[in-house]
Design an enzyme around this catalytic site. Structure first.
Site, PDB file in Angstrom:
ATOM      1  N   LYS A 178     -22.798 -18.304  71.173  1.00 46.89           N
ATOM      2  CA  LYS A 178     -22.318 -17.720  72.432  1.00 46.89           C
ATOM      3  C   LYS A 178     -23.146 -18.200  73.619  1.00 46.89           C
ATOM      4  O   LYS A 178     -22.605 -18.643  74.638  1.00 46.89           O
ATOM      5  CB  LYS A 178     -22.375 -16.199  72.344  1.00 46.89           C
ATOM      6  CG  LYS A 178     -22.199 -15.472  73.684  1.00 46.89           C
ATOM      7  CD  LYS A 178     -22.402 -13.978  73.519  1.00 46.89           C
ATOM      8  CE  LYS A 178     -22.300 -13.249  74.849  1.00 46.89           C
ATOM      9  NZ  LYS A 178     -23.525 -13.357  75.661  1.00 46.89           N
ATOM     10  N   ASN A 179     -24.469 -18.111  73.518  1.00 45.43           N
ATOM     11  CA  ASN A 179     -25.323 -18.432  74.668  1.00 45.43           C
ATOM     12  C   ASN A 179     -25.291 -19.921  75.011  1.00 45.43           C
ATOM     13  O   ASN A 179     -25.491 -20.296  76.169  1.00 45.43           O
ATOM     14  CB  ASN A 179     -26.751 -17.956  74.411  1.00 45.43           C
ATOM     15  CG  ASN A 179     -26.856 -16.437  74.420  1.00 45.43           C
ATOM     16  OD1 ASN A 179     -26.000 -15.757  74.983  1.00 45.43           O
ATOM     17  ND2 ASN A 179     -27.883 -15.904  73.788  1.00 45.43           N
ATOM     18  N   ARG A 239     -21.830 -12.205  82.725  1.00 47.02           N
ATOM     19  CA  ARG A 239     -23.107 -12.716  83.231  1.00 47.02           C
ATOM     20  C   ARG A 239     -23.104 -14.243  83.326  1.00 47.02           C
ATOM     21  O   ARG A 239     -23.659 -14.829  84.244  1.00 47.02           O
ATOM     22  CB  ARG A 239     -24.225 -12.268  82.288  1.00 47.02           C
ATOM     23  CG  ARG A 239     -25.612 -12.777  82.645  1.00 47.02           C
ATOM     24  CD  ARG A 239     -26.373 -11.780  83.442  1.00 47.02           C
ATOM     25  NE  ARG A 239     -27.666 -12.295  83.873  1.00 47.02           N
ATOM     26  CZ  ARG A 239     -28.292 -11.851  84.942  1.00 47.02           C
ATOM     27  NH1 ARG A 239     -27.743 -10.928  85.688  1.00 47.02           N
ATOM     28  NH2 ARG A 239     -29.462 -12.339  85.287  1.00 47.02           N
ATOM     29  N   ASP A 250     -24.460  -7.182  79.920  1.00 45.99           N
ATOM     30  CA  ASP A 250     -25.030  -6.006  79.276  1.00 45.99           C
ATOM     31  C   ASP A 250     -25.872  -5.191  80.246  1.00 45.99           C
ATOM     32  O   ASP A 250     -26.601  -5.741  81.075  1.00 45.99           O
ATOM     33  CB  ASP A 250     -25.914  -6.419  78.089  1.00 45.99           C
ATOM     34  CG  ASP A 250     -25.096  -6.925  76.919  1.00 45.99           C
ATOM     35  OD1 ASP A 250     -23.959  -6.459  76.763  1.00 45.99           O
ATOM     36  OD2 ASP A 250     -25.596  -7.765  76.169  1.00 45.99           O
ATOM     37  N   ASP A 260     -32.813 -11.027  71.698  1.00 49.73           N
ATOM     38  CA  ASP A 260     -31.498 -10.597  71.218  1.00 49.73           C
ATOM     39  C   ASP A 260     -31.518 -10.093  69.778  1.00 49.73           C
ATOM     40  O   ASP A 260     -30.556  -9.457  69.341  1.00 49.73           O
ATOM     41  CB  ASP A 260     -30.486 -11.742  71.343  1.00 49.73           C
ATOM     42  CG  ASP A 260     -29.999 -11.932  72.768  1.00 49.73           C
ATOM     43  OD1 ASP A 260     -30.242 -11.039  73.596  1.00 49.73           O
ATOM     44  OD2 ASP A 260     -29.380 -12.962  73.049  1.00 49.73           O
ATOM     45  N   MET A 317     -38.921  -7.753  77.688  1.00 48.65           N
ATOM     46  CA  MET A 317     -38.130  -8.327  78.764  1.00 48.65           C
ATOM     47  C   MET A 317     -37.200  -7.338  79.465  1.00 48.65           C
ATOM     48  O   MET A 317     -36.985  -7.429  80.669  1.00 48.65           O
ATOM     49  CB  MET A 317     -37.319  -9.516  78.233  1.00 48.65           C
ATOM     50  CG  MET A 317     -38.196 -10.675  77.800  1.00 48.65           C
ATOM     51  SD  MET A 317     -37.268 -12.072  77.153  1.00 48.65           S
ATOM     52  CE  MET A 317     -36.404 -12.620  78.620  1.00 48.65           C
TER      53      MET A 317
END
Length: 436
Positions: free
Chosen positions: A22-23, A97, A121, A320, A342
């Site tokens: 996904k990223n 995002r 998110d 994640d 984070m």
């Protein structure tokens, strides 16, 4: 709003293949804006966030053709730049995002890039300073409308420069790299993110004609070029999904094989799970998790102190997967401190696990101590709501290991990052039903 009904307590068995990352997809899809030529991308995951970005590109004028379930071609030769200043774009751009990463390519190629404050998110503050500070250093003029939270950068041309990033932001680095490849002269980006997905972006851009060196390190040197061409690109498997399936196997005492994982791109992920006592076996390019019928035991540090698992920029442990680690620890032998550095809201889902019977002490917004049950007390089924992608999957894993039937609402959050997750879980024996 969709709902999952999960009958927990069943062992699973079989093989599962991770989806495309996904990223990585969010970066790679934005890079098609850098060339008027045809770009073919393979192993694209069929998930909500990626599909939203593809639809955004279509509205911008990108010609998109679906070749197969996971392969597409993109051609950005006739873009509608007026769409960027439309009211519809302000709605569409807020939907995810990843839309922020269209700004760098558009600025580099057309001299302007706009974006409304993007969504994503709700896991804490996620500032955009790194993106825009980098673009400003390349010569862009920045403007921001507080009233409608709309960002813009414009430049007649971009000029290479040296920059030291305040944070090693993955999306920030990607945005700056995509702008710098068409800038005049040389750009040096120090404290650059170096995640495998960022490396994939750089390798793709180099195949398109860019000149990027230092790929895989935290110092990227980019010699600007005048033109980029088309290319073919295949995305890596999703390391977050791979970690999710490792955690699922351990929590349900199941024997699972995760296929085609690209071991060389997993970094320390397998070793972090091994620190929890989970057996992670390498079989070619697959991961085999045997059934942990006797449970798994958390290692202490060598001086005997409690193990701490924290997130860090690559090659550190990805944030994640901390939600997955936390859930898996609830049934381990021993204790662990989870330190989410984070994002200050990412651990707030633990109250749902506590309701299920987990022993967790939320020390503060960033730290939680987990005291494992060693399977002597199973988690209890409950009704819960998914707050974000990763917490949602963590709760799903908890439900699959729990005694009784659980309900998870707001599963659209899970669908944003995991492709047909209910169908794929049923294929390995999970009792899960999707209710619309």
């Amino acid at each position: 709003m969709g709902t999952f009904k999960i009958e927990g307590g069943h062992q699973l068995k079989g093989k599962i293949q991770p989806q495309g990352a996904k990223n990585e997809a969010l970066q790679i899809l934005c890079a098609v804006l850098l060339t008027p030529e045809l770009v073919t991308i393979n192993n694209i995951p069929d998930i909500v966030d990626v599909n939203k970005l593809i639809n955004l590109l279509k509205k911008l004028g990108v010609k998109v053709e679906k070749l197969s379930r996971t392969s597409y071609t993109f051609q950005s030769d006739e873009l509608d730049l007026e769409y960027l200043e439309s009211d519809q774009f302000k709605i569409d751009g807020r939907g995810l995002r990843g839309s922020i990463m269209i700004v760098g390519p558009l600025l580099a190629r057309f001299g302007k890039g706009y974006i409304p404050k993007p969504g994503g998110d709700k896991i804490g503050r996620r500032r955009l300073d790194t993106h825009f500070e980098g673009l400003i250093k390349l010569g862009a003029k920045f403007r921001y409308s507080k009233e409608d939270q709309f960002y813009g950068v414009e430049a007649d041309f971009l000029t290479g420069t040296y920059m030291l990033l305040e944070e090693a932001s993955v999306t920030g680095t990607a945005n700056i790299v995509m702008a710098a490849v068409l800038a005049k002269g040389q750009t040096t980006i120090y404290n650059a993110a170096c995640e495998p997905y960022l490396q994939q972006l750089c390798k793709m851009l180099n195949r398109m004609g860019a000149k990027i060196s230092g790929v895989g390190s935290n110092m990227l040197i980019i010699d600007g070029v005048e033109y980029l061409g088309g290319t073919d690109h295949t995305m890596l498997p999703d390391m977050i999904e791979i970690g999710s399936w490792i955690g699922l196997a351990a929590m349900t005492k199941s024997e699972l094989t995760i296929t085609n994982v690209s071991w060389n791109d997993l970094g320390i992920i397998p070793n972090i799970f091994r620190k929890l006592g989970i057996t992670v076996e390498k079989q070619g390019d697959d991961i085999h998790i045997p059934a942990h019928t006797n449970g798994y035991e958390i290692q202490n540090f060598i001086d005997g102190s409690i193990l701490t698992i924290s997130d860090a920029p690559w090659p550190g442990f990805t944030p994640d997967l901390l939600s997955i680690i936390l859930v898996v620890a609830t049934q381990a032998r021993g204790s662990v401190l989870i330190h989410q550095k984070m994002f200050e809201s990412r651990l707030f889902f633990v109250d749902k696990l506590i309701d299920m019977g987990a022993k967790i002490i939320l020390c503060d917004p960033h730290r939680a101590t987990v005291i494992g049950h060693d399977f002597k007390s199973t988690l209890k089924a409950t009704t819960m709501t998914s707050p974000d992608i990763r917490a949602g999957v963590s709760l799903l894993i908890a439900a699959l290991s729990a005694k009784g039937t659980s309900t998870i609402m707001n599963i659209e959050q899970i669908d944003r990052g995991y492709e047909n997750i209910d169908e794929r879980l049923r294929a390995i024996g999970a009792k899960i039903t999707r209710l619309e």
